[in-house]
Enzyme design. Structure first.
Site, PDB file in Angstrom:
ATOM      1  CE  LYS A 238      -5.532   4.791  -1.533  1.00 24.88           C
ATOM      2  NZ  LYS A 238      -5.473   5.533  -0.170  1.00 24.88           N
TER       3      LYS A 238
ATOM      4  CE1 TYR B 258      -4.649   1.194  -0.780  1.00 28.27           C
ATOM      5  CE2 TYR B 258      -4.021   0.980  -2.876  1.00 28.27           C
ATOM      6  CZ  TYR B 258      -3.878   1.603  -1.714  1.00 28.27           C
ATOM      7  OH  TYR B 258      -2.971   2.342  -1.501  1.00 28.27           O
ATOM      8  CB  ALA B 259      -7.930  -0.401  -7.472  1.00 28.07           C
TER       9      ALA B 259
ATOM     10  CB  SER C 201      -3.029   4.825  -4.523  1.00 23.30           C
ATOM     11  OG  SER C 201      -2.251   3.671  -5.198  1.00 23.30           O
TER      12      SER C 201
HETATM   13  N1  LIG Z   1       3.061   2.326   0.231  1.00 17.93           N
HETATM   14  C1  LIG Z   1       2.639   2.515  -0.799  1.00 17.93           C
HETATM   15  O1  LIG Z   1       3.096   1.877  -2.056  1.00 17.93           O
HETATM   16  C2  LIG Z   1       1.395   3.470  -1.242  1.00 17.93           C
HETATM   17  C3  LIG Z   1       1.221   3.749  -2.585  1.00 17.93           C
HETATM   18  C4  LIG Z   1       0.211   4.575  -2.880  1.00 17.93           C
HETATM   19  C5  LIG Z   1      -0.627   5.052  -2.126  1.00 17.93           C
HETATM   20  N2  LIG Z   1      -0.329   4.851  -0.765  1.00 17.93           N
HETATM   21  C6  LIG Z   1      -1.212   5.363   0.382  1.00 17.93           C
HETATM   22  O2  LIG Z   1      -0.214   6.136   1.291  1.00 17.93           O
HETATM   23  C7  LIG Z   1      -1.128   6.179   2.595  1.00 17.93           C
HETATM   24  C8  LIG Z   1      -0.362   5.811   3.477  1.00 17.93           C
HETATM   25  O3  LIG Z   1       0.037   4.342   3.613  1.00 17.93           O
HETATM   26  P1  LIG Z   1       1.656   3.922   4.155  1.00 17.93           P
HETATM   27  O4  LIG Z   1       1.921   3.287   2.636  1.00 17.93           O
HETATM   28  O5  LIG Z   1       2.170   4.942   4.688  1.00 17.93           O
HETATM   29  O6  LIG Z   1       0.988   2.514   4.710  1.00 17.93           O
HETATM   30  P2  LIG Z   1       0.966   2.335   6.386  1.00 17.93           P
HETATM   31  O7  LIG Z   1       2.634   2.646   7.036  1.00 17.93           O
HETATM   32  O8  LIG Z   1       0.556   1.337   6.637  1.00 17.93           O
HETATM   33  O9  LIG Z   1       0.286   3.637   6.835  1.00 17.93           O
HETATM   34  C9  LIG Z   1      -1.176   3.429   6.861  1.00 17.93           C
HETATM   35  C10 LIG Z   1      -1.749   4.105   8.218  1.00 17.93           C
HETATM   36  O10 LIG Z   1      -2.972   4.315   8.405  1.00 17.93           O
HETATM   37  C11 LIG Z   1      -3.483   4.031   9.674  1.00 17.93           C
HETATM   38  N3  LIG Z   1      -4.750   3.228   9.520  1.00 17.93           N
HETATM   39  C12 LIG Z   1      -5.199   2.352   8.814  1.00 17.93           C
HETATM   40  N4  LIG Z   1      -6.422   2.222   9.254  1.00 17.93           N
HETATM   41  C13 LIG Z   1      -6.936   2.882   9.865  1.00 17.93           C
HETATM   42  C14 LIG Z   1      -8.076   3.174  10.584  1.00 17.93           C
HETATM   43  N5  LIG Z   1      -9.260   2.374  10.446  1.00 17.93           N
HETATM   44  N6  LIG Z   1      -8.234   4.438  11.594  1.00 17.93           N
HETATM   45  C15 LIG Z   1      -7.272   5.141  11.678  1.00 17.93           C
HETATM   46  N7  LIG Z   1      -6.214   4.907  11.236  1.00 17.93           N
HETATM   47  C16 LIG Z   1      -5.937   3.958  10.440  1.00 17.93           C
HETATM   48  C17 LIG Z   1      -2.483   3.163  10.178  1.00 17.93           C
HETATM   49  O11 LIG Z   1      -2.154   3.391  11.699  1.00 17.93           O
HETATM   50  P3  LIG Z   1      -2.388   2.168  12.631  1.00 17.93           P
HETATM   51  O12 LIG Z   1      -1.756   0.995  12.225  1.00 17.93           O
HETATM   52  O13 LIG Z   1      -1.509   2.498  13.791  1.00 17.93           O
HETATM   53  O14 LIG Z   1      -4.006   2.075  12.867  1.00 17.93           O
HETATM   54  C18 LIG Z   1      -1.236   3.873   9.582  1.00 17.93           C
HETATM   55  O15 LIG Z   1      -0.757   4.680  10.143  1.00 17.93           O
HETATM   56  C19 LIG Z   1      -2.507   5.219   2.254  1.00 17.93           C
HETATM   57  O16 LIG Z   1      -3.781   6.085   2.046  1.00 17.93           O
HETATM   58  C20 LIG Z   1      -2.135   4.434   1.055  1.00 17.93           C
HETATM   59  O17 LIG Z   1      -3.166   3.969   0.464  1.00 17.93           O
HETATM   60  C21 LIG Z   1       0.546   3.942  -0.368  1.00 17.93           C
END
Ligand SMILES: NC(=O)c1ccc[n+]([C@@H]2O[C@H](COP(=O)([O-])OP(=O)(O)OC[C@H]3O[C@@H](n4cnc5c(N)ncnc54)[C@H](OP(=O)(O)O)[C@@H]3O)[C@@H](O)[C@H]2O)c1
Length: 270
Positions: free
Chosen positions: A167, A163-164, A149
Site C-alpha cells: 500500500k 500488505y502495508a 489503505s
Molecule cells: N476492509 C478494510 O478494512 C480495508 C481497509 C483499507 C483498505 N482496504 C482495501 O480495499 C480494497 C478492497 O478490499 P475489501 O475490504 O473490499 O475486501 P474484499 O471484499 O475481500 O475484496 C477484495 C477483492 O479483491 C479480489 N481479488 C483478490 N485477489 C485477486 C486477484 N489475484 N485477482 C483478481 N481479483 C482479486 C477479490 O475477488 P475474488 O475473491 O473473487 O477473487 C475481491 O473482490 C483492497 O485493496 C483492500 O486492501 C480495505
C-alpha cells in the site's frame, strides 16, 4: 454527480466489499461497468445487482460485463481491457481495488512465496493493468483510482507487513503515474480507507467476536465518532475522484478514516 453517465468503467475486486459497492454506485449513475474477480458466483451476484441498480435508476441502456480471473496473470489483465473495449467501445475510468492480506506476515516470518503473492497482487498487477489500459485511457482522457489503505502510513506491530508495504508502494506509484500520464490527460489518484468489515478482514479474523472487538477498537479510536464505516464510504470517495468534479485532482491520496490517521497510528492491526 455530473459527467458520469455513460462513462465506461472497470472496477477490479468487485466480487465483494468496497469494489462491489463502487460498481453499484457507478451502475446507479448510468455508467457501463466491467466487474472483475476470481469467484464466479460472487461476481455473477455483483453483475445482477448492477443491472438492478441501473434499472431502478432508469438507466435502461447501461451495459455490464464480468471478467473472471486472477489479475496477477497478464492474460487476464489483457482480457479485462480488451473485453471492456469490445463491449463498451472505450475505457473512461479504471478502479484498481483488488487485494489480498495474509495474517502473520512479519519481517522475520514472511516467506518469499507469501511476499511475492502479496506484492504481485496488491502492487504489481495494478501497475501492469494500467499499462495495458493506457492507450484507451489516453484516447478518452480518462482517470484511474487505486484503493490503498491507511496501512500505508504505518508499520503494523504484528502481521500485514507485506500488505502495508504494497500500500505504501501504491501511494508512491500513484504520484509517479500522475506525473507520467498527466501530459496524456490521464488523472491518477488513490483512496485510503480505514477499517471496513469486509471479507478480507473476515478471513483474517474467522472468529466473529474477535472481529467485532477489532471493529470496536477502531470505532473508539476514531475522532469522528459514531459514523458508520461501510464499503459505501470509500466507494463514494472513489466515484467523486472519477467524476469531472475532480478534474484538477491528480497524484493525490484521499483518506476516508474519520481523522484517525491525524493521531499518527491506528489501533493494533492483528
Ligand atoms: N476492509 C478494510 O478494512 C480495508 C481497509 C483499507 C483498505 N482496504 C482495501 O480495499 C480494497 C478492497 O478490499 P475489501 O475490504 O473490499 O475486501 P474484499 O471484499 O475481500 O475484496 C477484495 C477483492 O479483491 C479480489 N481479488 C483478490 N485477489 C485477486 C486477484 N489475484 N485477482 C483478481 N481479483 C482479486 C477479490 O475477488 P475474488 O475473491 O473473487 O477473487 C475481491 O473482490 C483492497 O485493496 C483492500 O486492501 C480495505
Amino acid at each position: 454527480m455530473p459527467g458520469l453517465s455513460e462513462k465506461c468503467v472497470i472496477v477490479t475486486g468487485s466480487s465483494s466489499g468496497i469494489g462491489q459497492a463502487t460498481a453499484l454506485l457507478f451502475a446507479g449513475k448510468g455508467c457501463h461497468v466491467t466487474v472483475c474477480g476470481r469467484d464466479a458466483s460472487r461476481l455473477q451476484d455483483t453483475l445482477e445487482r448492477c443491472k438492478q441498480q441501473a434499472a431502478t435508476n432508469g438507466h435502461t441502456k447501461s451495459k455490464f460485463i464480468s471478467v473472471l480471473g486472477d489479475l496477477t496473470d497478464a492474460a487476464v489483465r489483457t482480457s479485462v481491457v480488451e473485453q471492456t473495449v469490445q463491449a463498451f467501445g472505450s475505457i473512461d475510468v479504471l478502479v484498481s481495488n483488488h487485494a489480498v492480506a495474509a495474517a502473520g506476515d512479519t519481517v522475520e516470518t514472511i516467506t518469499e512465496e507469501a511476499f511475492d503473492r502479496t506484492i504481485n497482487t496488491n502492487l504489481k498487477s495494478g501497475l501492469f493493468l494500467l499499462q495495458t489500459a493506457v492507450p484507451h485511457l489516453g484516447k478518452s482522457k480518462g482517470c484511474v483510482v487505486y484503493v490503498s489503505s491507511i496501512a500505508n502510513f504505518c508499520c503494523t506491530k504484528k502481521g500485514l507487513f507485506a500488505y502495508a508495504l504494497a500500500k505504501a508502494g501504491l501511494e508512491h506509484m500513484v504520484r509517479s503515474m500522475a506525473l507520467d500520464l498527466g501530459p496524456k490527460g490521464i488523472r491518477v489518484n488513490c483512496v485510503s480507507p480505514t477499517f471496513v468489515k469486509t471479507r478480507i478482514f473476515r478471513e483474517l479474523y474467522p472468529d466473529p467476536a474477535q472481529l467485532d472487538a477489532f471493529g470496536s477498537l477502531y470505532e473508539e479510536a476514531t475522532p469522528l465518532h459514531g459514523l458508520p464505516s461501510t464499503p459505501l464510504e470509500p466507494a463514494q470517495a472513489i466515484v467523486f475522484l472519477a467524476s469531472d468534479e475532480a478534474r484538477l485532482i491528480s497524484g493525490g491520496s484521499l483518506r476516508v478514516d474519520g481523522a484517525l490517521m491525524c493521531k499518527g497510528n491506528p489501533p493494533n492491526f492483528i
